[in-house]
Write an enzyme that holds these catalytic residues in place. Structure first.
Site, PDB file in Angstrom:
ATOM      1  N   MET A  49     -24.435 -65.139 -88.660  1.00 27.16           N
ATOM      2  CA  MET A  49     -25.280 -64.074 -88.342  1.00 27.16           C
ATOM      3  C   MET A  49     -25.378 -63.680 -87.219  1.00 27.16           C
ATOM      4  O   MET A  49     -26.188 -62.809 -86.497  1.00 27.16           O
ATOM      5  CB  MET A  49     -26.847 -63.965 -88.943  1.00 27.16           C
ATOM      6  N   HIS A  53     -22.806 -72.687 -83.826  1.00 24.80           N
ATOM      7  CA  HIS A  53     -21.834 -72.138 -84.580  1.00 24.80           C
ATOM      8  C   HIS A  53     -20.440 -72.468 -84.110  1.00 24.80           C
ATOM      9  O   HIS A  53     -19.514 -72.545 -84.815  1.00 24.80           O
ATOM     10  CB  HIS A  53     -21.878 -70.703 -84.189  1.00 24.80           C
ATOM     11  N   SER A 108     -30.509 -72.651 -81.975  1.00 25.52           N
ATOM     12  CA  SER A 108     -30.690 -71.707 -82.906  1.00 25.52           C
ATOM     13  C   SER A 108     -30.736 -70.050 -82.190  1.00 25.52           C
ATOM     14  O   SER A 108     -31.306 -70.373 -81.110  1.00 25.52           O
ATOM     15  CB  SER A 108     -32.155 -71.911 -83.639  1.00 25.52           C
ATOM     16  N   SER A 109     -30.285 -69.034 -83.103  1.00 23.69           N
ATOM     17  CA  SER A 109     -30.245 -67.874 -82.274  1.00 23.69           C
ATOM     18  C   SER A 109     -31.722 -67.495 -81.967  1.00 23.69           C
ATOM     19  O   SER A 109     -31.876 -66.598 -81.225  1.00 23.69           O
ATOM     20  CB  SER A 109     -29.523 -66.939 -83.387  1.00 23.69           C
TER      21      SER A 109
HETATM   22  P1  AMP Z   1     -26.788 -68.591 -89.049  1.00 26.45           P
HETATM   23  O1  AMP Z   1     -25.775 -67.703 -88.031  1.00 26.45           O
HETATM   24  O2  AMP Z   1     -28.161 -68.926 -88.246  1.00 26.45           O
HETATM   25  O3  AMP Z   1     -26.821 -67.941 -90.212  1.00 26.45           O
HETATM   26  O4  AMP Z   1     -25.898 -69.745 -89.036  1.00 26.45           O
HETATM   27  C1  AMP Z   1     -24.619 -69.858 -89.481  1.00 26.45           C
HETATM   28  C2  AMP Z   1     -24.078 -71.154 -89.514  1.00 26.45           C
HETATM   29  O5  AMP Z   1     -24.131 -71.866 -88.442  1.00 26.45           O
HETATM   30  C3  AMP Z   1     -25.020 -72.082 -90.908  1.00 26.45           C
HETATM   31  O6  AMP Z   1     -24.008 -72.678 -91.435  1.00 26.45           O
HETATM   32  C4  AMP Z   1     -25.695 -72.837 -89.805  1.00 26.45           C
HETATM   33  O7  AMP Z   1     -26.168 -73.948 -90.513  1.00 26.45           O
HETATM   34  C5  AMP Z   1     -25.033 -73.066 -88.858  1.00 26.45           C
HETATM   35  N1  AMP Z   1     -25.724 -73.787 -87.637  1.00 26.45           N
HETATM   36  C6  AMP Z   1     -26.748 -72.868 -86.906  1.00 26.45           C
HETATM   37  N2  AMP Z   1     -27.194 -73.540 -85.676  1.00 26.45           N
HETATM   38  C7  AMP Z   1     -26.614 -74.718 -85.909  1.00 26.45           C
HETATM   39  C8  AMP Z   1     -26.749 -75.800 -85.015  1.00 26.45           C
HETATM   40  N3  AMP Z   1     -27.539 -76.063 -83.940  1.00 26.45           N
HETATM   41  N4  AMP Z   1     -25.641 -76.857 -85.156  1.00 26.45           N
HETATM   42  C9  AMP Z   1     -24.890 -76.828 -86.187  1.00 26.45           C
HETATM   43  N5  AMP Z   1     -24.421 -75.821 -86.985  1.00 26.45           N
HETATM   44  C10 AMP Z   1     -25.578 -74.642 -86.808  1.00 26.45           C
END
Ligand code: AMP
Length: 285
Positions: free
Chosen positions: A30, A37, A187-188
């Site tokens: 996202m 990411h 985390s974002s």
């Molecule tokens: P998101 O943009 O939050 O939907 O995350 C996109 C992908 O990145 C998802 O598969 C998350 O699990 C992964 N992700 C997010 N934060 C982390 C992190 N700190 N370490 C590894 N993968 C992550």
């Protein structure tokens, strides 16, 4: 790196890639990208000839409209991170490409108890929306491998279950959690923490890290209850702290009952909801 916004353009490009016998790895995101990411992108780039990253803030998985409105959007920075991070194609579709009028994208699957606990219990409709967009994106991209983070452990379990139910021949690769130097899972949402709460947010990692030691003298139920207390400092509001079986996601009574145990938590830190988890016992080494 190619930046594509239309389904047709992406599919035309990927058809050529596939035609030349190349494997496609896909990491849906996202946006508001960070090193977590990028670890998915790097892993995919190591294992596939073509890596596709999507950036799409999916409205159907937000049960809270203000969370959707506040979700950080940093497109220019994302593009430069991906360009230097080994990504081949960035897919940034508008809503009208993901959910075009007249196309029924709803999925009629039941995830049973997997979707009823933890995030499922606290974010009604979240997993239905998440599964809907992941299925739609998989249909569009048609990857050989799908890269997702352990950070969203329950999400990954549900996607695995969806791939099984639909008989989709896609290898799901779980990538480890990338953390800041003090242990906070990247985390974002972290950028929205106040400076005070940012420095105290390492408490999630510390609490998760102390479980195995506590398990020598306390029951898992006691550990979870204590963790909820530990995380209940001013301005923190833990929603759950569960030690679950890594396959069924059901609460464990004792670690001896499984070969795969994961501790999962969600905590409101001010007005930011953080999730984190730790694998306590794994059959995968
Ligand atoms: P998101 O943009 O939050 O939907 O995350 C996109 C992908 O990145 C998802 O598969 C998350 O699990 C992964 N992700 C997010 N934060 C982390 C992190 N700190 N370490 C590894 N993968 C992550």
């Amino acid at each position: 790196m190619y930046l594509l916004k239309k389904v047709q353009d992406l599919q035309d490009y990927l058809q050529e890639v596939r035609g030349s016998g190349k494997k496609i790895g896909f990491a849906p995101t996202m946006g508001a990208l960070h090193q977590g990411h990028l670890s998915l992108i790097r892993r995919s780039a190591d294992e596939n000839e073509c890596t596709v990253c999507s950036i799409y803030v999916n409205p159907t998985q937000f049960n809270d409209t203000s969370d959707l409105a506040k979700y950080p959007r940093t497109a220019a920075n994302d593009i430069s991170l991906l360009t230097s991070g080994g990504n081949d194609v960035l897919f940034m579709p508008p809503d009208s490409e993901v959910y075009p009028a007249g196309l029924d994208t709803k999925i009629e699957l039941s995830f049973g108890s997997l979707a009823k606990v933890m995030e499922g219990a606290h974010r009604p409709g979240h997993f239905e929306g998440m599964a809907q967009v992941v299925k739609r994106l998989l249909d569009i991209v048609g990857p050989d491998r799908l890269y997702m983070g352990q950070k969203d452990f329950q999400q990954l379990s549900i996607v695995r279950n969806m791939l099984d139910q639909l008989g989709m021949d896609i290898e799901l690769v779980m990538c480890p959690i990338i953390r800041e130097s003090d242990g906070l899972a990247m985390s974002s949402r972290n950028v929205r923490l106040t400076p005070d709460n940012r420095s105290r947010a390492t408490l999630l990692y510390q609490t998760l890290s102390s479980i195995l030691q506590s398990a020598e003298t306390q029951s898992l139920e006691e550990i979870s209850q204590r963790a909820m207390q530990t995380l209940s400092i001013p301005d923190f509001r833990p929603e759950y702290f569960e030690i679950v079986d890594g396959r069924s996601l059901q609460t464990l009574k004792q670690l001896e009952d499984t070969d795969f145990a994961v501790a999962c938590t969600a905590v409101w830190v001010g007005d930011v909801r953080l999730i984190d988890n730790m694998i306590l016992k794994s059959p995968f080494g």
